[in-house]
Design an enzyme around this catalytic site. Structure first.
Site, PDB file in Angstrom:
ATOM      1  N   LYS A   1      32.707   2.956  -6.309  1.00  0.00           N
ATOM      2  CA  LYS A   1      33.589   4.092  -6.393  1.00  0.00           C
ATOM      3  C   LYS A   1      34.918   3.785  -5.727  1.00  0.00           C
ATOM      4  CE  LYS A   1      29.574   7.003  -5.436  1.00  0.00           C
ATOM      5  NZ  LYS A   1      29.004   7.897  -4.408  1.00  0.00           N
ATOM      6  N   GLY A   2      34.963   2.714  -4.967  1.00  0.00           N
ATOM      7  CA  GLY A   2      36.104   2.444  -4.092  1.00  0.00           C
ATOM      8  C   GLY A   2      37.457   2.382  -4.781  1.00  0.00           C
TER       9      GLY A   2
ATOM     10  N   ASP B   1      39.253  -2.061  -4.693  1.00  0.00           N
ATOM     11  CA  ASP B   1      39.910  -1.474  -3.529  1.00  0.00           C
ATOM     12  C   ASP B   1      40.281  -2.562  -2.531  1.00  0.00           C
ATOM     13  OD1 ASP B   1      37.250  -2.009  -2.950  1.00  0.00           O
ATOM     14  OD2 ASP B   1      36.798  -0.067  -2.063  1.00  0.00           O
TER      15      ASP B   1
ATOM     16  N   ASP C   1      37.062  -8.862   0.276  1.00  0.00           N
ATOM     17  CA  ASP C   1      36.704  -9.318   1.617  1.00  0.00           C
ATOM     18  C   ASP C   1      36.122 -10.741   1.511  1.00  0.00           C
ATOM     19  OD1 ASP C   1      36.294  -8.835   4.411  1.00  0.00           O
ATOM     20  OD2 ASP C   1      34.198  -8.420   4.023  1.00  0.00           O
TER      21      ASP C   1
ATOM     22  N   VAL D   1      38.866  -0.920   7.402  1.00  0.00           N
ATOM     23  CA  VAL D   1      39.746   0.150   6.930  1.00  0.00           C
ATOM     24  C   VAL D   1      38.997   1.242   6.183  1.00  0.00           C
ATOM     25  CG1 VAL D   1      41.917  -1.147   6.890  1.00  0.00           C
ATOM     26  CG2 VAL D   1      40.332  -1.328   4.967  1.00  0.00           C
TER      27      VAL D   1
ATOM     28  N   ARG E   1      36.594   8.825   1.844  1.00  0.00           N
ATOM     29  CA  ARG E   1      37.238   8.338   0.622  1.00  0.00           C
ATOM     30  C   ARG E   1      38.476   9.160   0.272  1.00  0.00           C
ATOM     31  NH1 ARG E   1      33.890   4.716  -2.130  1.00  0.00           N
ATOM     32  NH2 ARG E   1      31.663   5.073  -1.957  1.00  0.00           N
TER      33      ARG E   1
HETATM   34  P1  IMP Z   1      33.340  -8.465  -0.807  1.00  0.00           P
HETATM   35  O1  IMP Z   1      32.305  -8.688  -1.893  1.00  0.00           O
HETATM   36  O2  IMP Z   1      32.844  -8.977   0.512  1.00  0.00           O
HETATM   37  O3  IMP Z   1      34.691  -9.014  -1.154  1.00  0.00           O
HETATM   38  O4  IMP Z   1      33.402  -6.937  -0.567  1.00  0.00           O
HETATM   39  C1  IMP Z   1      34.102  -6.050  -1.288  1.00  0.00           C
HETATM   40  C2  IMP Z   1      33.559  -4.657  -1.047  1.00  0.00           C
HETATM   41  O5  IMP Z   1      33.154  -4.470   0.334  1.00  0.00           O
HETATM   42  C3  IMP Z   1      34.667  -3.668  -1.260  1.00  0.00           C
HETATM   43  O6  IMP Z   1      34.721  -3.274  -2.610  1.00  0.00           O
HETATM   44  C4  IMP Z   1      34.281  -2.550  -0.318  1.00  0.00           C
HETATM   45  O7  IMP Z   1      33.388  -1.667  -0.953  1.00  0.00           O
HETATM   46  C5  IMP Z   1      33.556  -3.222   0.834  1.00  0.00           C
HETATM   47  N1  IMP Z   1      34.448  -3.427   2.002  1.00  0.00           N
HETATM   48  C6  IMP Z   1      34.900  -4.593   2.497  1.00  0.00           C
HETATM   49  N2  IMP Z   1      35.702  -4.411   3.570  1.00  0.00           N
HETATM   50  C7  IMP Z   1      35.789  -3.074   3.756  1.00  0.00           C
HETATM   51  C8  IMP Z   1      36.518  -2.236   4.679  1.00  0.00           C
HETATM   52  O8  IMP Z   1      37.271  -2.682   5.574  1.00  0.00           O
HETATM   53  N3  IMP Z   1      36.334  -0.888   4.526  1.00  0.00           N
HETATM   54  C9  IMP Z   1      35.534  -0.332   3.571  1.00  0.00           C
HETATM   55  N4  IMP Z   1      34.863  -1.079   2.673  1.00  0.00           N
HETATM   56  C10 IMP Z   1      34.980  -2.436   2.751  1.00  0.00           C
END
Ligand code: IMP
Length: 204
Positions: free
Chosen positions: A38-39, A93, A96, A146, A158
């Site tokens: 949903k982000g 959104d 990471d 964040v 959200r």
């Molecule tokens: P990745 O697969 O580790 O790149 O993670 C991406 C997902 O992790 C994003 O779509 C978010 O849902 C969640 N996420 C990563 N960092 C944050 C943050 O600082 N705040 C909130 N959600 C996060």
């Protein structure tokens, strides 16, 4: 707990406008924006309106981590449209570790789009596990966690209309630690650094 504002409404608007212009410039034949639920919902809604000069179609996907910390994900809700031959921008959104985006890029690439690009409002390259590039980035983060503008913890925050930096350790045990601070005055205007200027309520 008080969260400090990282991107206020004006800063978000500037980033979204810049990204919209770049996507419009690079996609003269139109573009299909694919949002990751949903982000990305709130970001995508603004981004689509920042691309006024070409046709924009919108679709969504929803994915779920099925093994925490392994980075493996599965599709919960798939696209409603065929992306074969289309010019697609995948909209996240925040990126990471890059595992989510890399998974989705692999999935969507296999469906034969004419071109597939990636866009994220926020990028935290210091935490990358897979070297997943992001073509359109709004703002590069350091280590801060964040919230707001679609970003959540346990589905909270959200709808906060700006991006705040919050304490990751506090959120682990108390996800609602910022409820009083961030939901106190929905009509308040916050500025970088966390200052709050209360907008006087309108006379009825
Ligand atoms: P990745 O697969 O580790 O790149 O993670 C991406 C997902 O992790 C994003 O779509 C978010 O849902 C969640 N996420 C990563 N960092 C944050 C943050 O600082 N705040 C909130 N959600 C996060």
């Amino acid at each position: 707990m008080t969260a400090s504002v990282l991107l206020d409404r004006a800063a978000i608007e500037n980033h979204v406008r810049r990204l919209g212009r770049a996507i419009a410039r690079d996609h003269p034949d139109g573009v299909l924006l694919v949002g990751v639920l949903k982000g990305a919902l709130i970001f995508l809604a603004d981004l689509a309106r920042a691309i006024p000069t070409v046709r924009v179609d919108i679709d969504f996907m929803s994915i779920s981590r099925f093994a925490p910390d392994s980075g493996r994900v599965r599709i919960l809700q798939d696209l409603g449209s065929d992306i074969g031959g289309r010019d697609v921008v995948l909209v996240e959104d925040i990126v990471d570790t890059g595992l989510t985006l890399a998974y989705l890029v692999t999935q969507l690439s296999a469906r034969g789009p004419r071109h597939l690009a990636t866009c994220a409002l926020l990028d935290r390259p210091s935490r990358r596990i897979v070297p997943q590039p992001v073509d359109y980035v709004g703002f590069e983060l350091g280590s801060e966690y964040v919230l707001g503008y679609g970003l959540h913890v346990r589905d909270l925050y959200r709808n906060v209309p700006y991006v705040v930096a919050a304490d990751r350790d506090t959120l682990v045990t108390r996800p609602d630690a910022y409820v009083d601070d961030l939901y106190r005055r929905p009509d308040s205007v916050r500025e970088p650094g966390g200052r709050v200027n209360f907008v006087p309520a309108e006379e009825p």
